[in-house]
Design an enzyme around this catalytic site. Sequence first.
Site, PDB file in Angstrom:
ATOM      1  N   LYS A   1       0.840  -1.197   0.000  1.00 50.12           N
ATOM      2  CA  LYS A   1       0.000   0.000   0.000  1.00 50.12           C
ATOM      3  C   LYS A   1       0.877   1.249   0.000  1.00 50.12           C
ATOM      4  O   LYS A   1       1.567   1.533   0.963  1.00 50.12           O
ATOM      5  CB  LYS A   1      -0.915   0.055   1.218  1.00 50.12           C
ATOM      6  CG  LYS A   1      -1.931   1.200   1.062  1.00 50.12           C
ATOM      7  CD  LYS A   1      -2.527   1.670   2.355  1.00 50.12           C
ATOM      8  CE  LYS A   1      -1.714   2.705   3.090  1.00 50.12           C
ATOM      9  NZ  LYS A   1      -1.668   4.032   2.478  1.00 50.12           N
TER      10      LYS A   1
ATOM     11  N   GLU B   1      10.280   0.593  10.444  1.00 53.13           N
ATOM     12  CA  GLU B   1      11.297   1.618  10.236  1.00 53.13           C
ATOM     13  C   GLU B   1      10.574   2.944  10.449  1.00 53.13           C
ATOM     14  O   GLU B   1       9.753   3.350   9.647  1.00 53.13           O
ATOM     15  CB  GLU B   1      11.885   1.486   8.826  1.00 53.13           C
ATOM     16  CG  GLU B   1      13.247   2.126   8.693  1.00 53.13           C
ATOM     17  CD  GLU B   1      13.142   3.545   8.190  1.00 53.13           C
ATOM     18  OE1 GLU B   1      13.025   4.448   9.046  1.00 53.13           O
ATOM     19  OE2 GLU B   1      13.166   3.742   6.972  1.00 53.13           O
TER      20      GLU B   1
ATOM     21  N   CYS C   1      13.617  10.223   7.220  1.00 56.55           N
ATOM     22  CA  CYS C   1      13.556   9.708   8.589  1.00 56.55           C
ATOM     23  C   CYS C   1      14.933   9.767   9.248  1.00 56.55           C
ATOM     24  O   CYS C   1      15.047   9.924  10.454  1.00 56.55           O
ATOM     25  CB  CYS C   1      13.021   8.287   8.591  1.00 56.55           C
ATOM     26  SG  CYS C   1      13.774   7.260   7.351  1.00 56.55           S
TER      27      CYS C   1
ATOM     28  N   GLU D   1      10.302  14.827  16.043  1.00 55.61           N
ATOM     29  CA  GLU D   1      10.656  14.772  14.635  1.00 55.61           C
ATOM     30  C   GLU D   1       9.805  15.795  13.878  1.00 55.61           C
ATOM     31  O   GLU D   1       8.576  15.751  13.922  1.00 55.61           O
ATOM     32  CB  GLU D   1      10.396  13.373  14.083  1.00 55.61           C
ATOM     33  CG  GLU D   1      10.827  13.225  12.642  1.00 55.61           C
ATOM     34  CD  GLU D   1      10.656  11.809  12.120  1.00 55.61           C
ATOM     35  OE1 GLU D   1       9.627  11.192  12.423  1.00 55.61           O
ATOM     36  OE2 GLU D   1      11.557  11.334  11.403  1.00 55.61           O
TER      37      GLU D   1
END
Lengths: 296, 518
Positions: free
Chosen positions: B223, B297, B331, B428
Amino acid sequence: MPLFSAPAVNAVAVEERAAALAKRSIKKGAKVAGLKLSISMMDLTTLEGKDTAGKVRQMCRKAVTPMDSDPTLPSCAAVCVYPNFVTIAKAALEGSAVKVASVATAFPSGQSPIAVKLDDVRRAVEFGADEIDMVIDRGAMLSGDYAKVFDEIAATKEACGPAHLKVILETGELGSYDVVRKASDLAIAAGADFIKTSTGKIQPAATPPVTLVMLEAIRDHFYQTGVRIGMKPAGGVRTAKQALHYLVIVKETLGDAWLTPDLFRFGASALLNDVLMQLEKERTGNYQASEDFSKD
Amino acid sequence: MTDPDRTDRAADRPSSDLMKRETAVEKARQKTAALALEFGKAWEYAPAPETPDHVKLEERYQLFIGGKWMPPKSGKYFDTVSPSTEQTLAQVAEGNAEDVDRAVKAARHAYDKYWGKMRGAERAKYVFRIARALQEKARELAIVETMDGGKPIKESRDVDIPLASAHFFYNAGWADKLDYAFHGRKVRPLGVAGQVIPWNFPLLMAAWKIAPAIACGNTVVLKPAETTPLTALLLAQIIEEAELPPGVVNIVTGAGETGAALVGHPDVNKVAFTGSTDVGKKIQRAIAGSGKRLTLELGGKAANIVFADAPLDQAVEGIVGGIYFNQGHVCCAGSRLLVEESVHDIVVRKLKDRMATLRLGDPLDKNTDVGAINSRAQLERIKELVLSGEREGAERFSAPCELPSKGFWFPPTFFTNASQSCRIAREEIFGPVLTIMTFRTPDEAIEKANNTMYGLSAGIWTDKGSKIFHVATRLQAGVIWANTYNKFDPSSPFGGYKESGFGREGGRQGLAAYLEVQ
């Protein structure tokens, strides 16, 4: 021996940055403007044992008027010759803004006594040289005798009097970017008006990453003092595309102030015709034969 | 100099000469600190846009299930929008739980009937074929990636697409050598893998997930992210043209619910997710006890550590590449700069000058360095966090670039005078925003670098090899770069510590995530 250190240089990252700047896409108006700018920054050079008065005069004419058919083109910044041809070049360039640069200090090796080297400089200036391109003592540089390198540059600067001093590091013999950086800092501290990569007699001559390292030394000097030192890559710059790459490096490292012949020069002999060919291509839409450009 | 101790000491001195000298030095320092390089319009680059004329997008994309393009059971479609122009590029099917079920069944069928039984050397041929097709269509894929996601064409052209292809090549090479990958231990595939990928590297993440899965003999339901589904759909077309057996790779587009249906499907053997830590935690909770294998991850807040002995000009390049690459939608972005206090001022000065040369604008222009923010929602999140940084008293600097009037944009930005407790130092941001803090000793650098809930990546800049090893062995991060940043290679495993997730992707270690090692 005096303690002397310079900032470290990371070779991989410098080469990566120089290569990244080669990917700038310079098209249309930017290309034409950049190529014209690069003509105005050229030190048209002949440094051969077989140089003659005739050859030098022809080159001087080309430096003043790179191509008769296009009067919008600027003149080159200077011609660069051996001391014996300074008088001839000076006479040939009379009335133009093109400067005469002379190599001196036992060019290209520099392996002569300092008295001889300084005499070489003084005579070239007496003959009328506006600019002196000296070579550093690479042997002294590599053996760690930095004081000797410094003192010779300082003495040469004094001998130059009113003439501008370009200090050739001969980066192709220095072996690493760290030493290139160190030599750049030394030359700047000792009084160089310009720092220059190469004599053109040693391979590799100018490369984009070496030029970037030297520009970084110039930038740090500017940060510390506000003084703008000039830069001259010489040797190995043969194509219009390469010239534009160097201009991109200058633009994105030192900014607008250095995009002038007062602070940036190309030392080259074959570059001019390739630049002219590209300009003609932009003007007419077609590539012309190399025979259409004068080989002076 | 504002340091009170220093003035007192100077005043105590019997001779005033030294005082005078110090004043002169200080004056000179202030004078030179004000000197600025000018990055103006002296020689401006002309626009150099990559033309999208030859790229033909369909108006509407269906789901790719069992080798066929199928309309979604819901009958619903959603728009995918270019974040740089806000124009709709295409409509994409919204897959629901029923569609996911069809896709998992197709994958199961393909696994049982063809793919799980096929010899590795045969599977390799198909995977190599995909790798080559990606190379052949690189230009088209790069343009679509840039249009759909907003990233500069130079990045999709030079990084995303070549790396995606490299992952297929690398894993194809393993397909017939898996028996030798784990020192004499037998391996077998897991079955059906359900994979959910993010919007920051759409095609590359699809490659990271699909290539090892199918090379190892698994079948896949993938997806893509709802804001960037197009290149995954182009990849489906490539897979179709490569004549993979139907059902080996299935692409089901949709949003969060589609993803939840996929990871929750009882016949999925393995779940691989790249995305936010919040969603990662939900997935882990949802599949607990199901026996499904899982790799996550997730987020990061990497420390990029610059020591005083570093090659500073190159470190500045690494800082810029670390945080402004892909608008900071990375990331493993080096979003916390830890700089040794003695070089803080010069590093900040160099960084400011470097940022003045960053070119923000049309992502399709070959000279663009910073593209558009991926979505309006992400832009809002960045703005909210930047505002919190200002409120918490950190000092903001943004690159002096003009933002286009249409689309989602944020200028490259950094904060100084920030501390570990600021939200901008802990959370983040996933945008072009760097938080700069100082340290005094290597131990302090290590302590601060590890002082985060994340542990995905880190950078070390020093001219001393011994210091690199000393620091690297003490950092809790899955990937550590020394004197470089954001370097990727299919042979190198990638993954996190702590709340950055677990499991590795890439390399031999990445194969283990898709194999039962007996």
